[in-house]
Design an enzyme around this catalytic site. Structure first.
Site, PDB file in Angstrom:
ATOM      1  N   GLU A 110       7.350  -1.218  11.891  1.00 26.99           N
ATOM      2  CA  GLU A 110       6.263  -2.277  11.683  1.00 26.99           C
ATOM      3  C   GLU A 110       7.029  -3.659  11.167  1.00 26.99           C
ATOM      4  OE1 GLU A 110       5.023  -3.416   8.611  1.00 26.99           O
ATOM      5  OE2 GLU A 110       6.001  -2.044   7.210  1.00 26.99           O
ATOM      6  N   GLY A 131      -7.934 -10.430   4.644  1.00 28.65           N
ATOM      7  CA  GLY A 131      -6.412 -10.636   4.424  1.00 28.65           C
ATOM      8  C   GLY A 131      -5.584 -10.016   5.632  1.00 28.65           C
ATOM      9  N   CYS A 138       0.715  -1.226   0.217  1.00 28.05           N
ATOM     10  CA  CYS A 138      -0.056  -0.008  -0.242  1.00 28.05           C
ATOM     11  C   CYS A 138       0.994   1.255  -0.053  1.00 28.05           C
ATOM     12  CB  CYS A 138      -0.873   0.100   1.169  1.00 28.05           C
ATOM     13  SG  CYS A 138      -0.110   0.031   2.957  1.00 28.05           S
ATOM     14  N   ASN A 139       2.294   1.350   0.453  1.00 29.88           N
ATOM     15  CA  ASN A 139       2.867   2.140   0.522  1.00 29.88           C
ATOM     16  C   ASN A 139       4.119   2.457  -0.375  1.00 29.88           C
ATOM     17  OD1 ASN A 139       1.639   3.771   2.580  1.00 29.88           O
ATOM     18  ND2 ASN A 139       2.122   2.212   3.996  1.00 29.88           N
ATOM     19  N   GLN A 165       5.884  -9.389   3.596  1.00 33.40           N
ATOM     20  CA  GLN A 165       5.535  -9.008   2.126  1.00 33.40           C
ATOM     21  C   GLN A 165       6.803  -9.159   1.177  1.00 33.40           C
ATOM     22  OE1 GLN A 165       4.348  -4.940   3.247  1.00 33.40           O
ATOM     23  NE2 GLN A 165       2.211  -5.497   3.146  1.00 33.40           N
TER      24      GLN A 165
END
Length: 449
Positions: A126, A205, A59-60, A132
């Site tokens: 995080e 998810g 997402c980033n 990921q």
């Protein structure tokens, strides 16, 4: 300084939350395996000077990690990849050029290690990014888009990330996009004096599951809308309070979308899931958190719906991680050392097989001459074992200093000249004593779990 050509030339292109808007990151995002495979295949087809390649899409950030063939100009590959992205994503080259960050060699390695260690994340510390990256690597490896070079790099990146987590307190406070979103929701509930702590979560998810766990920790009741009931059954086995969670098929979205003051949405859908045509006016104010990229919620038409995107949460994230500077400084020291150690290790890999080849060549030569001597009866057969030991000790003594010198020079950039000269002198250019058979040495932690 660019390293000599016997080493892999690492290369990264990055578009992140620091340089690119959410609207543009949405266009770059890849949310399906089929699309990712097609994109990697396009790179392989149109960029023959890229040896190995993988893509990290979150997402980033949207990042391409690659190893280049020798004597390849990085800027040429950058332009080729930007052209592919522009055509594939229907974006302008000029927009992409303004937002892209390119790194090569040591800078590329340092960047990958920093990303994997969560130092470049919106939420510093995080741990989701490491998983990921493992998934991105696994996909590229299994689809044969990456091999030895990126395997070595990612293996070291995962080790570096683990060291950062273990030796600093950067991940201990547990701040993440999901936790910040839930914390903000809790603040809203207190300000609005909403007593009914219920929330609607769309998706199941990784991000959605984290949101659900944070909500349960704050004593919320949660209704999940998803497509996979079996996945929900597996998920609730992990929960301490499964009775506070219920599940409905997402086909029933219209029945629930106007009933909750609090909504979180985090799916991999490339389209809007929550659309204005579904909405009805309500007497209460609603607070929606769209944690997906591309976004899942169409901008609401009603004034009493307040929508938060991933980028809207950035100020709250900065506030929550402000006291991590000391840990962050220590973490960057670890990443810097890991980058140096990585190149020392890579250079030693060129030397170790050469040392083995030299010893094997000496052993074979000694054995060959011994067998000649035995055949011609220059020495009695019963002396064979003792003579083998003498010869073994002799060539070990002979090779001791060259071995020490090779290992010492392995950490210098000119080591390729020395390695090349020795291979040429001893006719070892075609030696295969290492790389293929030892590929398992370079596999990342993902395959060791």
């Amino acid at each position: 300084m660019e390293l000599e050509t016997h080493l892999s030339k690492y290369f990264t292109l990055a578009f992140t939350h620091k340089s690119m808007s959410l609207e543009m990151r949405e266009k770059l995002a890849i949310n399906s395996s089929a699309t990712l495979k097609e994109f990697l295949q396009t790179i392989k087809t149109h960029c023959p000077n890229i040896k190995e390649c993988m893509v990290l899409s979150t997402c980033n950030r949207f990042e391409i990690y690659a190893s280049l063939k020798h004597n390849t100009h990085a800027n040429e590959q950058k332009n080729a990849l930007l052209k592919i992205l522009a055509q594939n994503k229907k974006m302008s080259m000029s927009d992409l050029e303004k937002c892209v960050l390119m790194n090569t060699d040591e800078s590329a390695v340092h960047h990958v290690f920093s990303v994997c260690s969560s130092l470049d994340s919106l939420v510093v510390g995080e741990t989701q990014i490491t998983g990921q990256m493992k998934n991105a690597y696994r996909f590229a490896f299994e689809e044969k888009f990456c091999s030895k070079d990126l395997t070595r790099l990612l293996h070291f990146a995962f080790k570096c990330a683990a060291k950062v987590r273990n030796l600093t307190g950067i991940s201990k406070q547990g701040v993440s996009i999901s936790s910040v979103a839930v914390k903000e929701a809790l603040n809203i509930f207190e300000k609005e004096r909403i007593k009914d702590k219920k929330a609607l979560v769309i998706g199941l998810g990784e991000m959605a599951q984290l949101v659900i766990k944070h909500l349960l920790n704050k004593q919320f009741e949660v209704l999940i809308l998803g497509r996979n009931a079996a996945k929900f059954e597996d998920f609730i086995k992990e929960l301490e309070e499964p009775k506070k969670v219920s599940f409905q098929n997402i086909e029933n979205l219209n029945a629930y979308i106007n009933a909750y003051a609090l909504l979180f949405c985090a799916t991999s859908s490339p389209h809007f899931i929550v659309q204005n045509r579904m909405l009805k006016e309500t007497s209460f104010r609603r607070f929606w958190f769209d944690l997906a990229v591309p976004r899942n919620i169409e901008k609401p038409v009603f004034n009493n719906i307040f929508l938060y995107s991933v980028d809207d949460l950035e100020p709250m994230v900065r506030e929550n991680v402000g006291n991590r500077q000391e840990s962050r400084t220590r973490a960057y020291e670890i990443v810097g050392l890991a980058t140096m150690e990585f190149y020392q290790w890579i250079q030693s890999l060129e030397v170790e097989p050469l040392i083995k080849d030299l010893r094997e060549l000496a052993r074979i030569s000694a054995q060959k001459e011994l067998q000649k001597a035995l055949k011609k009866r220059y020495v009695p057969k019963e002396y064979e074992g003792n003579i083998e030991k003498i010869l073994h000790n002799a060539f070990n003594t002979f090779l001791h200093h060259p071995t020490i010198a090779l290992k010492k020079n392995a950490q210098k950039e000119e080591s390729d000249v020395l390695v090349g000269a020795i291979k040429n002198l001893f006719n070892l250019d075609k030696s295969t004593t290492c790389h293929a058979q030892n590929l398992n040495l370079y596999k990342c932690e993902y395959y060791e779990e």
